[in-house]
Design a protein around this motif. Sequence first.
Motif, PDB file in Angstrom:
ATOM      1  N   LEU A  25       0.698  -1.217  -0.089  1.00  0.00           N
ATOM      2  CA  LEU A  25       0.192   0.054   0.025  1.00  0.00           C
ATOM      3  C   LEU A  25       0.726   1.139  -0.128  1.00  0.00           C
ATOM      4  N   HIS A  26       2.311   1.366  -0.156  1.00  0.00           N
ATOM      5  CA  HIS A  26       2.975   2.506   0.035  1.00  0.00           C
ATOM      6  C   HIS A  26       2.697   3.491  -1.018  1.00  0.00           C
ATOM      7  N   ALA A  27       2.376   2.894  -2.312  1.00  0.00           N
ATOM      8  CA  ALA A  27       2.223   3.732  -3.566  1.00  0.00           C
ATOM      9  C   ALA A  27       0.652   4.518  -3.475  1.00  0.00           C
ATOM     10  N   ILE A  28      -0.127   3.794  -2.897  1.00  0.00           N
ATOM     11  CA  ILE A  28      -1.369   4.534  -2.616  1.00  0.00           C
ATOM     12  C   ILE A  28      -1.317   5.646  -1.360  1.00  0.00           C
ATOM     13  N   HIS A  30       1.406   7.369  -0.828  1.00  0.00           N
ATOM     14  CA  HIS A  30       2.294   8.360  -1.153  1.00  0.00           C
ATOM     15  C   HIS A  30       1.105   9.110  -1.872  1.00  0.00           C
ATOM     16  N   TRP A  31       0.402   8.595  -2.961  1.00  0.00           N
ATOM     17  CA  TRP A  31      -0.351   9.386  -3.606  1.00  0.00           C
ATOM     18  C   TRP A  31      -1.636  10.170  -2.925  1.00  0.00           C
ATOM     19  N   SER A  32      -2.002   9.415  -2.054  1.00  0.00           N
ATOM     20  CA  SER A  32      -2.805  10.174  -1.208  1.00  0.00           C
ATOM     21  C   SER A  32      -2.546  11.104  -0.493  1.00  0.00           C
ATOM     22  N   ALA A  33      -1.167  11.161   0.094  1.00  0.00           N
ATOM     23  CA  ALA A  33      -0.698  12.360   0.916  1.00  0.00           C
ATOM     24  C   ALA A  33      -0.333  13.533  -0.149  1.00  0.00           C
ATOM     25  N   PHE A  34       0.003  12.903  -1.249  1.00  0.00           N
ATOM     26  CA  PHE A  34       0.427  14.111  -2.579  1.00  0.00           C
ATOM     27  C   PHE A  34      -0.918  15.036  -2.725  1.00  0.00           C
ATOM     28  N   PHE A  35      -2.091  13.934  -2.820  1.00  0.00           N
ATOM     29  CA  PHE A  35      -3.332  14.693  -3.083  1.00  0.00           C
ATOM     30  C   PHE A  35      -3.869  15.584  -2.135  1.00  0.00           C
ATOM     31  N   ALA A  36      -3.917  15.275  -0.871  1.00  0.00           N
ATOM     32  CA  ALA A  36      -4.104  16.077   0.463  1.00  0.00           C
ATOM     33  C   ALA A  36      -3.260  17.323   0.385  1.00  0.00           C
ATOM     34  N   LEU A  37      -2.000  16.955   0.229  1.00  0.00           N
ATOM     35  CA  LEU A  37      -1.151  18.217   0.362  1.00  0.00           C
ATOM     36  C   LEU A  37      -1.516  19.267  -0.931  1.00  0.00           C
TER      37      LEU A  37
END
Length: 157
Positions: A25-28, A30-37
């Motif tokens: 789940l590391h890629a999901i 990372h993308w979730s954190a990027f989207f939130a930021l």
Amino acid sequence: MFFNTLHSTLAESNPAYASWHKHPLHAITHWSAFFALSLIVAAGLLQQISITIAESGVISTSSAQALSALRANRTTYIDPNQQQILFIWKSGVSKATQTQVLKREGITLVQGTNPLGVNVGLITDSDTPEEAVQRLSDIESAYVSAAMVDYIGVKSR
């Protein structure tokens, strides 16, 4: 290239980093954190744009919010009042200077300033509210802190 080298170096030197990047789940994450930021940064930029517009004196944040709320109401439409504008004097502007500015711009002050310091000015028939506001915001900016078109909410037929 730089990030691949950095990633390899971190994975070799830090077992926790290597373990995390092997997790399915590391890629999901990372993308979730990027989207939130990205959302936080976008909201901050929009807020800053709103503040900048409000400080320009052309339209205030509260006025923009009121107009948006009225426009969202399907039973009401917004029309600029063709005879008057709203404006606020900067603090310390003398009555004599106010009179000179009003005379120069062809604006008649409506008596009874409200407690917030917003003045209602009647404009000449040869002027549009947008032109009067633009002049007050540009030419008379030394004396006027804010100017805007006075909008009227009208019920749809």
